[in-house]
Design a protein around this motif. Structure first.
Motif, PDB file in Angstrom:
ATOM      1  N   LEU A 406     -86.981  15.099  78.685  1.00  0.00           N
ATOM      2  CA  LEU A 406     -87.342  16.511  78.683  1.00  0.00           C
ATOM      3  C   LEU A 406     -86.602  17.249  77.579  1.00  0.00           C
ATOM      4  O   LEU A 406     -85.500  16.852  77.185  1.00  0.00           O
ATOM      5  CB  LEU A 406     -87.010  17.142  80.038  1.00  0.00           C
ATOM      6  N   ARG A 407     -87.212  18.342  77.112  1.00  0.00           N
ATOM      7  CA  ARG A 407     -86.588  19.165  76.067  1.00  0.00           C
ATOM      8  C   ARG A 407     -86.701  20.631  76.452  1.00  0.00           C
ATOM      9  O   ARG A 407     -87.780  21.094  76.854  1.00  0.00           O
ATOM     10  CB  ARG A 407     -87.278  18.929  74.717  1.00  0.00           C
ATOM     11  N   PHE A 408     -85.588  21.362  76.358  1.00  0.00           N
ATOM     12  CA  PHE A 408     -85.618  22.806  76.594  1.00  0.00           C
ATOM     13  C   PHE A 408     -86.431  23.488  75.501  1.00  0.00           C
ATOM     14  O   PHE A 408     -86.316  23.144  74.315  1.00  0.00           O
ATOM     15  CB  PHE A 408     -84.196  23.378  76.610  1.00  0.00           C
ATOM     16  N   LEU A 409     -87.228  24.476  75.877  1.00  0.00           N
ATOM     17  CA  LEU A 409     -88.109  25.140  74.911  1.00  0.00           C
ATOM     18  C   LEU A 409     -87.420  26.256  74.139  1.00  0.00           C
ATOM     19  O   LEU A 409     -87.842  26.608  73.037  1.00  0.00           O
ATOM     20  CB  LEU A 409     -89.338  25.702  75.624  1.00  0.00           C
ATOM     21  N   TYR A 410     -86.345  26.851  74.712  1.00  0.00           N
ATOM     22  CA  TYR A 410     -85.808  28.060  74.093  1.00  0.00           C
ATOM     23  C   TYR A 410     -84.356  27.952  73.636  1.00  0.00           C
ATOM     24  O   TYR A 410     -83.991  28.503  72.599  1.00  0.00           O
ATOM     25  CB  TYR A 410     -85.963  29.244  75.058  1.00  0.00           C
ATOM     26  N   ALA A 411     -83.502  27.297  74.399  1.00  0.00           N
ATOM     27  CA  ALA A 411     -82.077  27.252  74.041  1.00  0.00           C
ATOM     28  C   ALA A 411     -81.428  26.031  74.673  1.00  0.00           C
ATOM     29  O   ALA A 411     -81.864  25.547  75.729  1.00  0.00           O
ATOM     30  CB  ALA A 411     -81.365  28.531  74.512  1.00  0.00           C
ATOM     31  N   ALA A 412     -80.383  25.539  74.023  1.00  0.00           N
ATOM     32  CA  ALA A 412     -79.624  24.409  74.566  1.00  0.00           C
ATOM     33  C   ALA A 412     -78.812  24.872  75.775  1.00  0.00           C
ATOM     34  O   ALA A 412     -78.399  26.035  75.865  1.00  0.00           O
ATOM     35  CB  ALA A 412     -78.704  23.836  73.494  1.00  0.00           C
ATOM     36  N   GLU A 413     -78.579  23.962  76.722  1.00  0.00           N
ATOM     37  CA  GLU A 413     -77.831  24.274  77.936  1.00  0.00           C
ATOM     38  C   GLU A 413     -76.729  23.244  78.150  1.00  0.00           C
ATOM     39  O   GLU A 413     -76.803  22.120  77.652  1.00  0.00           O
ATOM     40  CB  GLU A 413     -78.760  24.267  79.163  1.00  0.00           C
ATOM     41  N   TYR A 414     -75.721  23.650  78.922  1.00  0.00           N
ATOM     42  CA  TYR A 414     -74.644  22.723  79.274  1.00  0.00           C
ATOM     43  C   TYR A 414     -75.017  22.007  80.571  1.00  0.00           C
ATOM     44  O   TYR A 414     -75.166  22.629  81.620  1.00  0.00           O
ATOM     45  CB  TYR A 414     -73.316  23.474  79.447  1.00  0.00           C
ATOM     46  N   LEU A 415     -75.183  20.692  80.488  1.00  0.00           N
ATOM     47  CA  LEU A 415     -75.583  19.880  81.630  1.00  0.00           C
ATOM     48  C   LEU A 415     -74.580  18.762  81.884  1.00  0.00           C
ATOM     49  O   LEU A 415     -73.783  18.424  81.007  1.00  0.00           O
ATOM     50  CB  LEU A 415     -76.960  19.243  81.369  1.00  0.00           C
ATOM     51  N   LYS A 416     -74.670  18.183  83.076  1.00  0.00           N
ATOM     52  CA  LYS A 416     -73.904  16.987  83.417  1.00  0.00           C
ATOM     53  C   LYS A 416     -74.843  15.984  84.068  1.00  0.00           C
ATOM     54  O   LYS A 416     -75.813  16.372  84.720  1.00  0.00           O
ATOM     55  CB  LYS A 416     -72.774  17.331  84.405  1.00  0.00           C
ATOM     56  N   THR A 417     -74.558  14.705  83.899  1.00  0.00           N
ATOM     57  CA  THR A 417     -75.370  13.702  84.570  1.00  0.00           C
ATOM     58  C   THR A 417     -75.180  13.808  86.085  1.00  0.00           C
ATOM     59  O   THR A 417     -74.150  14.301  86.550  1.00  0.00           O
ATOM     60  CB  THR A 417     -74.990  12.285  84.097  1.00  0.00           C
ATOM     61  N   GLU A 418     -76.180  13.367  86.810  1.00  0.00           N
ATOM     62  CA  GLU A 418     -76.224  13.409  88.282  1.00  0.00           C
ATOM     63  C   GLU A 418     -76.522  14.798  88.840  1.00  0.00           C
ATOM     64  O   GLU A 418     -76.607  14.969  90.053  1.00  0.00           O
ATOM     65  CB  GLU A 418     -74.923  12.875  88.920  1.00  0.00           C
TER      66      GLU A 418
END
Length: 465
Positions: A406-418
């Motif tokens: 998946l790809r964000f359409l507007y801005a990068a986000e801070y994510l973590k696995t799980e």
């Protein structure tokens, strides 16, 4: 004023529209009975239009306090000012239960999903009107609670006005639903004759997630409210076993749910501490903004349950007053967007645009393929994503399980696995969790690898000419 850290738990109140959710919250938290015309719910609503049409369209928070004997704490006089009312309750309480009054109407389903995903409740109370029966939205809310692994109880309301045949049919339908292969749990029905010791026993077993307590109440006559209040006072906190949280010893992370500009104070953010601990004058990074950057800020003051405290730790709702750490920097509400966090600078957070997720398609009317777009909820993040790749299927249908990119359409986000995610679009519902993060460097490397075959193809075309 510094108050002693209290035991706390969070209950999400969900159910179909007009089932009496806000009225029940008002009756429980204010210690009053309803007048049958919605008088109690007016003390819960956030906005004028909610009072006018009687429908919750935002996430309303109310608290219920219990003393050392787990008896409910109520101020001598009701005060409409939440700051004063809450401080009186908090001051005399050993345990605080926070109610998250969520929306029942289908058009506000995104707000309800946000409340369940971002606010990480310990339990759900699914409210069913005894005179209305089990509706489509009741099943929707039950399904979301099941996937998010939130233990739940059923509260049957309006039992004073339900015709006996409808009342009996509703109870049998709920029992059948709980026994169904999708849920496979045991319903334990309580009424006003049930002993308090029996309620204590089942409340302690809510950790196990195998029983579904069922209460029968009336907000007008008060039937069953004592048993329900006893249950609420006894259910244990689930922070330590909840995988959405890390420990108090991990690096600090705070998910921002709302931001305000308070006169005389400045920028204030509210949300939940997902990891670690925060103290006064602690430095943190605020972001990511649209440019993927984080801004250094300092926590000036902390409030929990509208009472000033010196620290906030994992699992607690809190409000932080912020100021820029660098001299000359400015901070205002224009710097904020949905999905931002406060995080320990030692983490060196790196936002991502693309990621992989293991998903389960619960419902989709047709098929999904490469390029499909919908809104994703993940913690406080709610942003449209595009499906870039499906690993095992050519197209996805209802019931399919697969890994997708998946790809964000507007801005990068801070994510973590799980991290758990929910993707929705109309009646489409997809649940899953993040399995892999794709860094900017990996994206650049992929482009270089993809570029090599294209160059070779161009050279071959030139040679043929």
């Amino acid at each position: 004023m510094q108050v002693q850290r209290q035991e706390h738990s969070k209950l999400a109140i969900i159910g179909n529209v007009d089932s009496g959710k806000s009225t029940l919250v008002g009756v429980l938290t204010k210690g009053i009975l309803d007048d049958g015309r919605g008088g109690a719910r007016e003390r819960v609503f956030n906005y004028k239009h909610e009072k006018e049409n009687g429908r919750t369209s935002s996430v309303a928070q109310e608290i219920m306090g219990f003393d050392e004997n787990l008896k409910q704490v109520l101020p001598e006089r009701f005060n409409q000012n939440k700051n004063k009312y809450w401080s009186l309750v908090v001051e005399k309480s050993r345990k605080i239960v926070t109610f998250l009054d969520l929306c029942g109407h289908e058009k506000y389903l995104k707000t309800t999903i946000f409340g369940l995903v971002a606010m990480i409740p310990d339990y759900s109370l699914i409210i069913v009107g005894a005179n209305m029966g089990v509706s489509k939205m009741t099943r929707e809310h039950l399904g979301v609670s099941l996937f998010l692994k939130i233990p739940f109880a059923i509260v049957l309301t309006k039992i004073d006005i339900a015709p006996q045949n409808v009342y009996n049919e509703t109870i049998e339908n709920i029992k059948g639903l709980i026994r169904s292969p999708a849920i496979k749990r045991t319903a334990v029905v309580f009424d006003e004759k049930t002993g308090l010791d029996e309620i204590d026993k089942w409340a302690a077993l809510m950790h196990g997630n195998n029983v579904v307590p069922m209460f029968q109440v009336s907000s007008v006559t008060g039937i069953g409210l004592q048993q329900l209040a006893r249950f609420i006072s006894r259910v244990p906190n689930r922070d330590e076993i909840n995988k959405a949280y890390q420990t108090v010893n991990d690096p600090f992370q705070f998910d921002i749910q709302e931001n305000f500009n308070v006169p005389g104070v400045g920028v204030v953010v509210s949300g939940i501490v997902r990891s670690g601990k925060a103290g006064l004058n602690q430095h943190a990074l605020l972001g990511p903004d649209k440019g993927k950057t984080f801004k250094p800020v300092t926590i000036k003051s902390i409030h929990i349950n509208r009472v000033p405290v010196e620290s906030a730790q994992v699992g607690e709702f809190a409000c932080f007053a912020l100021k820029p750490s660098k001299a000359g920097d400015k901070l205002d509400r224009a710097d904020f967007r949905k999905g931002m966090i406060l995080i320990d600078p030692a983490v060196k957070p790196e936002p991502v645009l693309e990621f992989e997720a293991n998903i389960h398609v619960l419902h989709h009317p047709t098929t999904m393929s490469h390029g499909y777009q919908a809104v994703m909820h993940c913690g406080v993040i709610r942003q449209a994503v595009e499906m870039k790749k499906i690993f095992q299927h050519e197209v996805l249908r209802t019931g399919d399980v697969d890994t997708v990119r998946l790809r964000f359409l507007y801005a990068a986000e801070y994510l973590k696995t799980e991290q758990i995610l929910v993707i929705r679009e109309g009646r489409t519902k997809i649940f899953g969790y993040i399995s892999k993060l794709i860094t900017d460097k990996q994206l650049e490397d992929e482009k270089k690898v993809q570029g090599i075959p294209q160059q070779q193809q161009q050279q071959q075309q030139i040679q043929q000419v």
